[in-house]
Design a protein around this motif. Structure first.
Motif, PDB file in Angstrom:
ATOM      1  N   ALA A 216       0.901  -1.459   0.038  1.00  0.00           N
ATOM      2  CA  ALA A 216       0.099  -0.005   0.019  1.00  0.00           C
ATOM      3  C   ALA A 216       1.047   1.342   0.017  1.00  0.00           C
ATOM      4  O   ALA A 216       1.731   1.255   0.540  1.00  0.00           O
ATOM      5  N   GLU A 217       0.370   2.343  -0.842  1.00  0.00           N
ATOM      6  CA  GLU A 217       1.155   3.658  -0.865  1.00  0.00           C
ATOM      7  C   GLU A 217       0.034   4.737  -0.633  1.00  0.00           C
ATOM      8  O   GLU A 217      -1.114   4.673  -1.348  1.00  0.00           O
ATOM      9  N   PHE A 218       0.178   5.484   0.196  1.00  0.00           N
ATOM     10  CA  PHE A 218      -0.816   6.319   0.717  1.00  0.00           C
ATOM     11  C   PHE A 218      -0.277   7.913   0.151  1.00  0.00           C
ATOM     12  O   PHE A 218       0.884   8.349   0.725  1.00  0.00           O
ATOM     13  N   PHE A 219      -1.163   8.625  -0.464  1.00  0.00           N
ATOM     14  CA  PHE A 219      -0.882   9.813  -0.726  1.00  0.00           C
ATOM     15  C   PHE A 219      -1.515  11.182   0.146  1.00  0.00           C
ATOM     16  O   PHE A 219      -0.790  12.101   0.224  1.00  0.00           O
ATOM     17  N   ARG A 220      -2.709  10.826   0.243  1.00  0.00           N
ATOM     18  CA  ARG A 220      -3.157  11.863   1.234  1.00  0.00           C
ATOM     19  C   ARG A 220      -4.472  10.899   2.031  1.00  0.00           C
ATOM     20  O   ARG A 220      -5.030  10.124   1.580  1.00  0.00           O
ATOM     21  N   LEU A 221      -4.682  11.738   3.124  1.00  0.00           N
ATOM     22  CA  LEU A 221      -5.768  11.117   4.077  1.00  0.00           C
ATOM     23  C   LEU A 221      -7.126  11.899   3.642  1.00  0.00           C
ATOM     24  O   LEU A 221      -7.121  13.034   3.700  1.00  0.00           O
ATOM     25  N   PRO A 222      -8.371  10.968   3.443  1.00  0.00           N
ATOM     26  CA  PRO A 222      -9.411  12.058   2.815  1.00  0.00           C
ATOM     27  C   PRO A 222     -10.003  12.927   4.098  1.00  0.00           C
ATOM     28  O   PRO A 222     -10.253  12.194   5.252  1.00  0.00           O
ATOM     29  N   PRO A 223     -10.324  13.848   3.859  1.00  0.00           N
ATOM     30  CA  PRO A 223     -10.848  14.820   4.890  1.00  0.00           C
ATOM     31  C   PRO A 223     -12.670  14.608   4.790  1.00  0.00           C
ATOM     32  O   PRO A 223     -12.845  13.917   4.171  1.00  0.00           O
ATOM     33  N   LEU A 224     -12.969  15.088   5.883  1.00  0.00           N
ATOM     34  CA  LEU A 224     -14.656  14.984   5.983  1.00  0.00           C
ATOM     35  C   LEU A 224     -15.097  15.736   4.643  1.00  0.00           C
ATOM     36  O   LEU A 224     -14.686  16.692   4.028  1.00  0.00           O
ATOM     37  N   GLY A 225     -16.122  15.256   4.029  1.00  0.00           N
ATOM     38  CA  GLY A 225     -16.785  15.589   2.589  1.00  0.00           C
ATOM     39  C   GLY A 225     -16.100  15.023   1.521  1.00  0.00           C
ATOM     40  O   GLY A 225     -16.816  15.165   0.345  1.00  0.00           O
ATOM     41  N   CYS A 226     -15.147  14.151   1.694  1.00  0.00           N
ATOM     42  CA  CYS A 226     -14.550  13.515   0.626  1.00  0.00           C
ATOM     43  C   CYS A 226     -15.401  12.425   0.177  1.00  0.00           C
ATOM     44  O   CYS A 226     -16.136  11.503   0.970  1.00  0.00           O
TER      45      CYS A 226
ATOM     46  N   ASP B 133     -10.379  10.960  -4.869  1.00  0.00           N
ATOM     47  CA  ASP B 133     -11.250  11.594  -4.500  1.00  0.00           C
ATOM     48  C   ASP B 133     -12.247  11.950  -5.802  1.00  0.00           C
ATOM     49  O   ASP B 133     -11.995  11.787  -6.760  1.00  0.00           O
ATOM     50  N   GLN B 134     -13.283  12.923  -5.115  1.00  0.00           N
ATOM     51  CA  GLN B 134     -13.981  13.321  -6.019  1.00  0.00           C
ATOM     52  C   GLN B 134     -13.393  14.494  -7.137  1.00  0.00           C
ATOM     53  O   GLN B 134     -13.987  14.775  -7.977  1.00  0.00           O
ATOM     54  N   ASP B 135     -12.070  14.855  -6.829  1.00  0.00           N
ATOM     55  CA  ASP B 135     -11.575  15.698  -7.801  1.00  0.00           C
ATOM     56  C   ASP B 135     -10.634  14.904  -8.869  1.00  0.00           C
ATOM     57  O   ASP B 135      -9.871  15.461  -9.383  1.00  0.00           O
ATOM     58  N   ASP B 136     -10.794  13.599  -8.573  1.00  0.00           N
ATOM     59  CA  ASP B 136      -9.817  12.611  -9.119  1.00  0.00           C
ATOM     60  C   ASP B 136      -8.389  12.653  -8.680  1.00  0.00           C
ATOM     61  O   ASP B 136      -7.506  12.161  -9.356  1.00  0.00           O
ATOM     62  N   GLU B 137      -8.088  13.504  -7.566  1.00  0.00           N
ATOM     63  CA  GLU B 137      -6.797  13.349  -6.967  1.00  0.00           C
ATOM     64  C   GLU B 137      -6.685  11.960  -6.051  1.00  0.00           C
ATOM     65  O   GLU B 137      -7.399  11.237  -5.586  1.00  0.00           O
ATOM     66  N   PRO B 138      -5.377  11.342  -6.285  1.00  0.00           N
ATOM     67  CA  PRO B 138      -5.001  10.112  -5.825  1.00  0.00           C
ATOM     68  C   PRO B 138      -4.880  10.089  -4.283  1.00  0.00           C
ATOM     69  O   PRO B 138      -4.428  11.092  -3.660  1.00  0.00           O
ATOM     70  N   LEU B 139      -5.555   9.208  -3.501  1.00  0.00           N
ATOM     71  CA  LEU B 139      -5.565   8.981  -2.186  1.00  0.00           C
ATOM     72  C   LEU B 139      -4.562   7.806  -1.726  1.00  0.00           C
ATOM     73  O   LEU B 139      -3.632   8.095  -0.923  1.00  0.00           O
ATOM     74  N   ALA B 140      -4.763   6.789  -2.577  1.00  0.00           N
ATOM     75  CA  ALA B 140      -3.897   5.711  -2.215  1.00  0.00           C
ATOM     76  C   ALA B 140      -3.818   4.559  -3.401  1.00  0.00           C
ATOM     77  O   ALA B 140      -4.650   4.786  -4.355  1.00  0.00           O
ATOM     78  N   ARG B 141      -2.725   3.704  -3.317  1.00  0.00           N
ATOM     79  CA  ARG B 141      -2.722   2.712  -4.329  1.00  0.00           C
ATOM     80  C   ARG B 141      -2.332   1.607  -3.553  1.00  0.00           C
ATOM     81  O   ARG B 141      -1.441   1.552  -2.755  1.00  0.00           O
TER      82      ARG B 141
END
Length: 176
Positions: free
Chosen positions: A118-128, A160-168
């Protein structure tokens, strides 16, 4: 050997459907998830602690994304209802493929977890709103001590909803 045919090799690179969470991450859902995984870090529920952290806001735990995109939409059938008709079912539907991917058609019915990266890029915030899409990275065949096996490496990308990577996440599935 000879389980991995040209037709099966052609699945490498094939993507499955994109699955999207039924709604945005809410504070109550995150609270329940954090309690279920027994995560003690207050950045996942306390606004003051989260504001003072490197995240600057309340964020989900790293593995939340795996749960989010797998949630059922309201009114859809519960896959666990299958236990009613088949109490010996192991919870895995090999016929359906992994992550919505086309099925790897081999006569090997035992399925094992061969590992997870697993590779994590960003943790999803509330509303994600989290989505996930899987694809076959590799499908190979090996001879083991107990006979032939097929190994499939499956990459799932979470966005996320903006197509930004969260994890792989890359899973290796072993069929024997």
């Amino acid at each position: 050997m000879g389980y991995v045919t040209d037709e099966i090799r052609a699945l490498v690179g094939v993507s499955g459907p994109r699955f999207t969470a039924p709604g945005p991450l809410g504070a109550d859902e995150l609270r329940r998830f954090v309690q279920a995984v027994m995560e003690p870090n207050p950045v996942h529920w306390d606004e003051d602690a989260a504001s003072a952290s490197r995240y600057g806001e309340v964020v989900a735990t790293p593995l939340y994304v795996l749960h989010a995109a797998a949630r059922r939409h309201s009114g859809t059938p519960d896959p666990l209802d299958r236990f009613t008709a088949d109490p010996d079912w192991d919870g895995l539907d090999v016929e359906a493929g992994f992550g919505g991917l086309p099925r790897i058609d081999v006569p090997l019915k035992r399925v094992l977890n061969g590992g997870t990266e697993a590779e994590f890029f960003r943790l999803p915030p509330l509303g994600c709103i989290v989505s996930a899409q899987s694809r076959y990275l590799d499908i190979t065949e090996r001879e083991g001590r107990s006979g032939a096996m097929v190994l499939a490496r499956i990459e799932t990308t979470y966005r996320d909803q903006d197509d930004e990577p969260l994890a792989r996440v890359v899973n290796t599935v072993i069929m024997r």
